[in-house]
Design a protein around this motif. Structure first.
Motif, mmCIF file in Angstrom:
data_model
loop_
_atom_site.group_PDB
_atom_site.id
_atom_site.type_symbol
_atom_site.label_atom_id
_atom_site.label_comp_id
_atom_site.label_asym_id
_atom_site.label_seq_id
_atom_site.Cartn_x
_atom_site.Cartn_y
_atom_site.Cartn_z
ATOM 1 N N ALA A 129 -9.004 6.286 -2.422
ATOM 2 C CA ALA A 129 -8.531 5.981 -1.074
ATOM 3 C C ALA A 129 -9.728 6.055 -0.128
ATOM 4 O O ALA A 129 -10.796 6.571 -0.488
ATOM 5 C CB ALA A 129 -7.461 6.978 -0.649
ATOM 6 N N ALA A 130 -9.563 5.532 1.072
ATOM 7 C CA ALA A 130 -10.628 5.586 2.069
ATOM 8 C C ALA A 130 -10.709 6.986 2.666
ATOM 9 O O ALA A 130 -9.727 7.735 2.663
ATOM 10 C CB ALA A 130 -10.357 4.558 3.159
ATOM 11 N N PRO A 131 -11.876 7.354 3.194
ATOM 12 C CA PRO A 131 -11.998 8.661 3.858
ATOM 13 C C PRO A 131 -10.961 8.804 4.975
ATOM 14 O O PRO A 131 -10.693 7.870 5.724
ATOM 15 C CB PRO A 131 -13.422 8.623 4.435
ATOM 16 N N GLY A 132 -10.361 9.972 5.063
ATOM 17 C CA GLY A 132 -9.349 10.220 6.078
ATOM 18 C C GLY A 132 -7.947 9.825 5.662
ATOM 19 O O GLY A 132 -6.989 10.088 6.391
ATOM 20 N N SER A 133 -7.803 9.215 4.507
ATOM 21 C CA SER A 133 -6.474 8.822 4.054
ATOM 22 C C SER A 133 -5.635 10.055 3.737
ATOM 23 O O SER A 133 -6.116 11.011 3.129
ATOM 24 C CB SER A 133 -6.579 7.947 2.804
ATOM 25 N N PRO A 134 -4.361 10.035 4.130
ATOM 26 C CA PRO A 134 -3.486 11.174 3.825
ATOM 27 C C PRO A 134 -2.906 11.117 2.412
ATOM 28 O O PRO A 134 -2.197 12.045 2.001
ATOM 29 C CB PRO A 134 -2.372 11.025 4.865
ATOM 30 N N ILE A 135 -3.199 10.054 1.673
ATOM 31 C CA ILE A 135 -2.585 9.867 0.349
ATOM 32 C C ILE A 135 -3.104 10.902 -0.633
ATOM 33 O O ILE A 135 -4.320 11.075 -0.807
ATOM 34 C CB ILE A 135 -2.869 8.457 -0.197
ATOM 35 N N ARG A 136 -2.180 11.570 -1.284
ATOM 36 C CA ARG A 136 -2.501 12.485 -2.369
ATOM 37 C C ARG A 136 -1.482 12.225 -3.480
ATOM 38 O O ARG A 136 -0.280 12.168 -3.214
ATOM 39 C CB ARG A 136 -2.435 13.944 -1.915
ATOM 40 N N LEU A 137 -1.948 12.078 -4.692
ATOM 41 C CA LEU A 137 -1.066 11.736 -5.803
ATOM 42 C C LEU A 137 -1.140 12.784 -6.897
ATOM 43 O O LEU A 137 -2.219 13.271 -7.239
ATOM 44 C CB LEU A 137 -1.471 10.378 -6.404
ATOM 45 N N LEU A 184 -10.514 -1.946 1.045
ATOM 46 C CA LEU A 184 -10.188 -0.540 1.272
ATOM 47 C C LEU A 184 -10.786 -0.062 2.591
ATOM 48 O O LEU A 184 -10.113 0.602 3.384
ATOM 49 C CB LEU A 184 -10.707 0.313 0.110
ATOM 50 N N LYS A 185 -12.049 -0.409 2.842
ATOM 51 C CA LYS A 185 -12.711 0.020 4.077
ATOM 52 C C LYS A 185 -12.018 -0.556 5.309
ATOM 53 O O LYS A 185 -11.945 0.109 6.350
ATOM 54 C CB LYS A 185 -14.177 -0.415 4.070
ATOM 55 N N LEU A 186 -11.534 -1.784 5.189
ATOM 56 C CA LEU A 186 -10.895 -2.453 6.330
ATOM 57 C C LEU A 186 -9.416 -2.108 6.475
ATOM 58 O O LEU A 186 -8.749 -2.580 7.399
ATOM 59 C CB LEU A 186 -11.056 -3.973 6.189
ATOM 60 N N GLY A 187 -8.884 -1.294 5.559
ATOM 61 C CA GLY A 187 -7.494 -0.881 5.640
ATOM 62 C C GLY A 187 -6.503 -1.930 5.178
ATOM 63 O O GLY A 187 -5.309 -1.838 5.475
ATOM 64 N N ARG A 188 -6.983 -2.928 4.427
ATOM 65 C CA ARG A 188 -6.080 -3.974 3.943
ATOM 66 C C ARG A 188 -5.328 -3.551 2.685
ATOM 67 O O ARG A 188 -4.362 -4.200 2.283
ATOM 68 C CB ARG A 188 -6.875 -5.256 3.677
ATOM 69 N N VAL A 189 -5.801 -2.512 2.023
ATOM 70 C CA VAL A 189 -5.085 -1.898 0.899
ATOM 71 C C VAL A 189 -5.121 -0.392 1.091
ATOM 72 O O VAL A 189 -5.942 0.141 1.856
ATOM 73 C CB VAL A 189 -5.706 -2.273 -0.471
ATOM 74 N N ASP A 190 -4.238 0.296 0.406
ATOM 75 C CA ASP A 190 -4.182 1.756 0.504
ATOM 76 C C ASP A 190 -5.037 2.435 -0.557
ATOM 77 O O ASP A 190 -5.594 3.513 -0.318
ATOM 78 C CB ASP A 190 -2.731 2.233 0.338
ATOM 79 N N LEU A 191 -5.108 1.805 -1.744
ATOM 80 C CA LEU A 191 -5.797 2.399 -2.885
ATOM 81 C C LEU A 191 -6.619 1.337 -3.598
ATOM 82 O O LEU A 191 -6.367 0.143 -3.482
ATOM 83 C CB LEU A 191 -4.786 3.009 -3.861
ATOM 84 N N PRO A 210 -21.655 8.605 -1.698
ATOM 85 C CA PRO A 210 -20.561 8.521 -2.680
ATOM 86 C C PRO A 210 -19.630 9.729 -2.668
ATOM 87 O O PRO A 210 -18.470 9.621 -3.051
ATOM 88 C CB PRO A 210 -21.284 8.404 -4.018
ATOM 89 N N GLU A 211 -20.147 10.872 -2.211
ATOM 90 C CA GLU A 211 -19.322 12.080 -2.197
ATOM 91 C C GLU A 211 -18.329 12.089 -1.039
ATOM 92 O O GLU A 211 -17.298 12.751 -1.099
ATOM 93 C CB GLU A 211 -20.219 13.323 -2.122
ATOM 94 N N THR A 212 -18.643 11.351 0.023
ATOM 95 C CA THR A 212 -17.765 11.351 1.189
ATOM 96 C C THR A 212 -17.228 9.961 1.534
ATOM 97 O O THR A 212 -16.300 9.841 2.337
ATOM 98 C CB THR A 212 -18.510 11.896 2.421
ATOM 99 N N GLY A 213 -17.794 8.922 0.927
ATOM 100 C CA GLY A 213 -17.414 7.557 1.263
ATOM 101 C C GLY A 213 -16.133 7.090 0.612
ATOM 102 O O GLY A 213 -15.585 6.045 0.986
ATOM 103 N N LEU A 214 -15.643 7.863 -0.353
ATOM 104 C CA LEU A 214 -14.384 7.556 -1.026
ATOM 105 C C LEU A 214 -13.649 8.858 -1.319
ATOM 106 O O LEU A 214 -14.285 9.909 -1.495
ATOM 107 C CB LEU A 214 -14.625 6.817 -2.360
#
Length: 266
Positions: A129-137, A184-191, A210-214
């Motif tokens: 997911a993108a940084p800041g995404s609330p998605i957790r699976l 993903l960066k543009l928010g057009r997909v969630d994952l 890479p540690e913070t960009g995704l």
């Protein structure tokens, strides 16, 4: 027949029909080596999957590309490597003769479609997911309510489809991995489902960390294997040719060339 005898027959009173047959036979004998050589011409296809295979400054390069080039040199074969959308490369290799494809994941579903030369690199996959995404699976099933970026006919997409995901519903299929990172960066997909090394490389190439960009939200151990990414020929290719390439790959592993390339790229 000795060549002197052959020409003596052609210049003698040998019947005209017989001389024509001899001449035709001679032409066929001369052509046979050329036809055999043409039958062994190798076509090599791949896709853009950095850092394994990618085009930089108009030149195809990357870890897997240099491994394939080393094997070609070892077996004494000259071939042009073509980069194209994965679905096209996959179709050409699966249905063609003497077509080598890399970097291809070896899966049970693909096992009989190809003749496998050998592993190039291990491969680990995840949903990002993108940084800041609330998605957790906690399980893959939960990802079905999101839009997931995939690459057409690659192993990640095939895996998700086998688990009940649907292209056009919760899968957005593209031709290249970099398109999916942009989505993903543009928010057009969630994952985004990706090979982890490829994902990290694309973040670095874009100037990110890479540690913070995704955000890695779910590991996919079912897609990981010791075989990982491989070289393979289509099933129509002769066993002799495949074995020749297997020995070539084994040789560069033993003589240190493979390890030198691995240190350079990975």
């Amino acid at each position: 027949m000795p060549i002197a005898t052959f020409f003596a027959l052609l210049s003698s009173g040998y019947p005209l029909r017989g001389r024509r047959a001899l001449l035709l036979g001679a032409c066929l004998l001369l052509l046979l080596p050329l036809l055999a050589a043409r039958a062994q011409e190798i076509r090599v296809v791949t896709e853009e999957l950095p850092p394994y295979n990618m085009t930089e400054n108009g030149k195809l390069t990357g870890f897997s590309t240099e491994v394939v080039e080393a094997v070609l040199k070892e077996v004494g074969v000259t071939a042009t490597i073509q980069s194209m959308p994965w679905a096209r490369a996959y179709d050409i290799a699966r249905n063609g003769e003497n077509v080598l494809i890399y970097s291809i994941a070896r899966t049970p579903a693909r096992e009989k479609m190809f003749k496998w030369v050998g592993s190039i690199a291990t491969s680990e996959w995840a949903l990002f997911a993108a940084p800041g995404s609330p998605i957790r699976l906690s399980r893959l099933e939960d990802a079905k309510k999101y839009q997931v970026a995939t690459v057409n006919e690659d192993v990640g997409e095939q895996y998700l489809v086998s688990k009940g995901f649907v292209i056009g519903k919760n899968l957005q299929s593209s031709n290249k991995y970099e398109f999916n990172y942009d989505k993903l960066k543009l928010g057009r997909v969630d994952l985004w489902i990706s090979n982890q090394a490829a994902a990290r490389y694309m973040v670095r190439r874009g100037g990110g960390d890479p540690e913070t960009g995704l955000v890695r939200v779910l590991e996919l151990p079912e897609l990981a294997s010791d075989e990982g990414l491989s070289m393979a020929f289509g099933a129509k290719t002769s066993d002799a040719l495949v074995e020749r390439f297997r020995k070539g790959l084994e040789t560069i592993r033993k003589n240190g060339k493979y390890e030198a390339l691995r240190r350079k790229w990975l």
